[in-house]
Design a protein around this motif. Sequence first.
Motif, PDB file in Angstrom:
ATOM      1  N   VAL A 215       0.821  -1.209   0.000  1.00 12.45           N
ATOM      2  CA  VAL A 215       0.000   0.000   0.000  1.00 12.45           C
ATOM      3  C   VAL A 215       0.857   1.262   0.000  1.00 12.45           C
ATOM      4  CG1 VAL A 215      -1.578   1.399   1.410  1.00 12.45           C
ATOM      5  CG2 VAL A 215      -2.073  -1.013   1.012  1.00 12.45           C
ATOM      6  N   PHE A 216       1.948   1.262   0.760  1.00 13.31           N
ATOM      7  CA  PHE A 216       2.763   2.478   0.891  1.00 13.31           C
ATOM      8  C   PHE A 216       3.379   2.917  -0.437  1.00 13.31           C
ATOM      9  CE2 PHE A 216       2.630   0.489   5.103  1.00 13.31           C
ATOM     10  CZ  PHE A 216       2.145   1.553   5.859  1.00 13.31           C
ATOM     11  N   PRO A 217       4.069   2.031  -1.174  1.00 19.01           N
ATOM     12  CA  PRO A 217       4.559   2.465  -2.492  1.00 19.01           C
ATOM     13  C   PRO A 217       3.434   2.749  -3.479  1.00 19.01           C
ATOM     14  CG  PRO A 217       4.998   0.128  -2.157  1.00 19.01           C
ATOM     15  CD  PRO A 217       4.553   0.682  -0.849  1.00 19.01           C
ATOM     16  N   THR A 218       2.286   2.056  -3.309  1.00 18.21           N
ATOM     17  CA  THR A 218       1.147   2.323  -4.194  1.00 18.21           C
ATOM     18  C   THR A 218       0.648   3.752  -4.022  1.00 18.21           C
ATOM     19  OG1 THR A 218       0.428   0.003  -4.212  1.00 18.21           O
ATOM     20  CG2 THR A 218      -1.215   1.659  -4.763  1.00 18.21           C
TER      21      THR A 218
ATOM     22  N   ARG B  74       0.235   9.171  -6.328  1.00 22.21           N
ATOM     23  CA  ARG B  74       0.446  10.620  -6.304  1.00 22.21           C
ATOM     24  C   ARG B  74       1.380  11.059  -7.434  1.00 22.21           C
ATOM     25  NH1 ARG B  74      -1.853  12.742  -1.903  1.00 22.21           N
ATOM     26  NH2 ARG B  74      -2.148  11.448  -0.032  1.00 22.21           N
ATOM     27  N   LYS B  75       2.393  10.274  -7.714  1.00 25.74           N
ATOM     28  CA  LYS B  75       3.363  10.635  -8.749  1.00 25.74           C
ATOM     29  C   LYS B  75       2.734  10.632 -10.134  1.00 25.74           C
ATOM     30  CE  LYS B  75       7.835   9.315 -10.706  1.00 25.74           C
ATOM     31  NZ  LYS B  75       9.004   8.398 -10.595  1.00 25.74           N
ATOM     32  N   PHE B  76       1.895   9.626 -10.416  1.00 25.69           N
ATOM     33  CA  PHE B  76       1.315   9.492 -11.750  1.00 25.69           C
ATOM     34  C   PHE B  76      -0.138   9.987 -11.825  1.00 25.69           C
ATOM     35  CE2 PHE B  76       4.731   6.317 -11.646  1.00 25.69           C
ATOM     36  CZ  PHE B  76       5.407   6.652 -12.815  1.00 25.69           C
TER      37      PHE B  76
ATOM     38  N   SER C 277      -4.282  -9.842 -14.049  1.00 23.84           N
ATOM     39  CA  SER C 277      -3.388  -8.899 -14.741  1.00 23.84           C
ATOM     40  C   SER C 277      -4.163  -7.973 -15.663  1.00 23.84           C
ATOM     41  CB  SER C 277      -2.332  -9.675 -15.536  1.00 23.84           C
ATOM     42  OG  SER C 277      -1.559 -10.509 -14.682  1.00 23.84           O
ATOM     43  N   ILE C 278      -5.115  -8.527 -16.400  1.00 22.53           N
ATOM     44  CA  ILE C 278      -5.937  -7.705 -17.297  1.00 22.53           C
ATOM     45  C   ILE C 278      -6.742  -6.681 -16.510  1.00 22.53           C
ATOM     46  CG2 ILE C 278      -7.899  -7.777 -18.901  1.00 22.53           C
ATOM     47  CD1 ILE C 278      -6.807 -10.539 -19.784  1.00 22.53           C
ATOM     48  N   LEU C 279      -7.337  -7.121 -15.409  1.00 23.81           N
ATOM     49  CA  LEU C 279      -8.135  -6.219 -14.586  1.00 23.81           C
ATOM     50  C   LEU C 279      -7.278  -5.122 -13.977  1.00 23.81           C
ATOM     51  CD1 LEU C 279     -10.408  -8.838 -12.797  1.00 23.81           C
ATOM     52  CD2 LEU C 279     -11.079  -7.278 -14.628  1.00 23.81           C
ATOM     53  N   LEU C 280      -6.049  -5.441 -13.613  1.00 27.63           N
ATOM     54  CA  LEU C 280      -5.149  -4.423 -13.071  1.00 27.63           C
ATOM     55  C   LEU C 280      -4.855  -3.347 -14.108  1.00 27.63           C
ATOM     56  CD1 LEU C 280      -3.264  -3.407 -10.802  1.00 27.63           C
ATOM     57  CD2 LEU C 280      -1.441  -4.780 -11.860  1.00 27.63           C
ATOM     58  N   ILE C 281      -4.535  -3.764 -15.329  1.00 27.79           N
ATOM     59  CA  ILE C 281      -4.209  -2.804 -16.393  1.00 27.79           C
ATOM     60  C   ILE C 281      -5.405  -1.912 -16.705  1.00 27.79           C
ATOM     61  CG2 ILE C 281      -3.602  -2.591 -18.833  1.00 27.79           C
ATOM     62  CD1 ILE C 281      -2.024  -5.233 -18.500  1.00 27.79           C
ATOM     63  N   VAL C 282      -6.569  -2.533 -16.902  1.00 27.85           N
ATOM     64  CA  VAL C 282      -7.778  -1.761 -17.207  1.00 27.85           C
ATOM     65  C   VAL C 282      -8.114  -0.823 -16.045  1.00 27.85           C
ATOM     66  CG1 VAL C 282     -10.257  -1.902 -17.654  1.00 27.85           C
ATOM     67  CG2 VAL C 282      -8.704  -3.514 -18.767  1.00 27.85           C
ATOM     68  N   GLY C 283      -7.978  -1.334 -14.824  1.00 30.89           N
ATOM     69  CA  GLY C 283      -8.310  -0.530 -13.657  1.00 30.89           C
ATOM     70  C   GLY C 283      -7.388   0.663 -13.483  1.00 30.89           C
ATOM     71  N   LEU C 284      -6.089   0.480 -13.710  1.00 28.50           N
ATOM     72  CA  LEU C 284      -5.147   1.591 -13.579  1.00 28.50           C
ATOM     73  C   LEU C 284      -5.384   2.644 -14.657  1.00 28.50           C
ATOM     74  CD1 LEU C 284      -1.815  -0.240 -12.632  1.00 28.50           C
ATOM     75  CD2 LEU C 284      -3.395   0.998 -11.131  1.00 28.50           C
ATOM     76  N   LEU C 285      -5.768   2.209 -15.850  1.00 32.33           N
ATOM     77  CA  LEU C 285      -6.114   3.173 -16.898  1.00 32.33           C
ATOM     78  C   LEU C 285      -7.336   3.989 -16.487  1.00 32.33           C
ATOM     79  CD1 LEU C 285      -5.595   0.999 -20.119  1.00 32.33           C
ATOM     80  CD2 LEU C 285      -4.214   2.958 -19.384  1.00 32.33           C
ATOM     81  N   ASP C 286      -8.303   3.323 -15.871  1.00 35.96           N
ATOM     82  CA  ASP C 286      -9.492   4.032 -15.392  1.00 35.96           C
ATOM     83  C   ASP C 286      -9.138   4.986 -14.257  1.00 35.96           C
ATOM     84  OD1 ASP C 286     -12.591   4.159 -15.290  1.00 35.96           O
ATOM     85  OD2 ASP C 286     -12.031   3.745 -13.213  1.00 35.96           O
ATOM     86  N   ASP C 287      -8.212   4.580 -13.394  1.00 37.77           N
ATOM     87  CA  ASP C 287      -7.772   5.450 -12.307  1.00 37.77           C
ATOM     88  C   ASP C 287      -7.030   6.676 -12.837  1.00 37.77           C
ATOM     89  OD1 ASP C 287      -8.821   3.701 -10.440  1.00 37.77           O
ATOM     90  OD2 ASP C 287      -6.933   2.643 -10.134  1.00 37.77           O
ATOM     91  N   LYS C 288      -6.357   6.509 -13.965  1.00 37.36           N
ATOM     92  CA  LYS C 288      -5.560   7.587 -14.543  1.00 37.36           C
ATOM     93  C   LYS C 288      -6.412   8.578 -15.329  1.00 37.36           C
ATOM     94  CE  LYS C 288      -1.897   9.769 -16.199  1.00 37.36           C
ATOM     95  NZ  LYS C 288      -1.060  10.655 -15.353  1.00 37.36           N
TER      96      LYS C 288
ATOM     97  N   ALA D 135      -6.067   3.470  -7.101  1.00 36.53           N
ATOM     98  CA  ALA D 135      -5.125   2.397  -7.451  1.00 36.53           C
ATOM     99  C   ALA D 135      -4.892   1.399  -6.337  1.00 36.53           C
ATOM    100  CB  ALA D 135      -3.774   2.968  -7.913  1.00 36.53           C
ATOM    101  N   GLY D 136      -5.854   1.272  -5.398  1.00 36.56           N
ATOM    102  CA  GLY D 136      -5.694   0.269  -4.352  1.00 36.56           C
ATOM    103  C   GLY D 136      -5.612  -1.143  -4.897  1.00 36.56           C
TER     104      GLY D 136
END
Length: 355
Positions: free
Chosen positions: A26-29, A34-36, A90-101, A59-60
């Motif tokens: 969680v901490f590096p996440t 915040r960085k991205f 893995s697919i859900l992570l990629i799609v989810g991070l794009l949605d978070d971005k 991005a939790g």
Amino acid sequence: MGIITQVFSIILQPFILSLFTTVLAVFPTIKLARKFNLLDNPKTRPHPAHVQKRVVPRAGGLACFVGLVATILTFIPFSTQIGGILAGLSILLIVGLLDDKYPNFSPYVRLVGQFVAAAFVVFSGVGIDFITNPLGGIIHFSPILSKLLALIWIVWVMNMVNWSKGVDGQMPGIVTVACLILGLLSVKLTLLGDPNQEAVAKLSFIGAGASFGLLIFNWYPAKIFPGFSGSTILGFMIAVLSILSGAKVATAGLVLLIPAADFIYTFTRRILEGKSPVWGDRGHLHHRLMDLGLTHRQISLFYILGSVILGAAALSLSSGGKLFAGIFVATVTLGAILWLNFFGGLSRRHVPDNG
């Protein structure tokens, strides 16, 4: 002593490793979010369902993904089905991070990503081959229908869980309970002599550890939000586990009955209003409860305790009992939602929480 050691290795070891790995991730996440700019900022990311004005990292799901994958690779022997699960995650992570971005990321693209993730696990050999008939006997399905039902079930559960993350602590609390219930069921089946359920039990407690790890930081006031990645990854795990644990779809359905009733009502309401069911609004049960003055913690505890009670019933009731209990609770829940919508003080506009 052998049974105690076996139970310890099935329950505590996977749960603890998954929990601590998720917590550490969680901490590096948070820093990466915040960085991205993976942030939930009401000013730059307006949404009718927002209930607070704070800027919170999303991005939790990344932390959950790390906890799940690291622990799965440690405790679960690799197989085609495990490969399908890892590919889906893995697919859900990629799609989810794009949605978070990207605030305007299409919900239809997200839905396609969910179907692709579900397809990977279904074609790895996960299917709903049968269900227990509440009136007696077993209903078997053809291979094609088995895969189709599994595909629909997995996508439906992912969306249902995703729609249940409206207040801090709500979604990971529900998922933690559901995974624990499915894990206890699989432990019971393992001790009764089904060796195939041991891996499923471990997977269940791995899921419980990851969701509880997220819950620690998502409890009000949240330090991190699950984001689309977190809710779909955890929903994906529940859906798959309910199939792998002997097609205990009814058990998972009963545990998740309150968010399921809210999902069905919201989906139907949007269609009747001429709106797309995939576009969010401020009409969920948790929003109505906030309009009545309940806090984040109170609403989350309502969902969690409801899941605990229904989970205990699921472990003790027969198939027929689960059916009747499900019908009763669903009727009461839908009735409560309708009452809240028409008589619950909806004319009062909820002021977002700055806390």
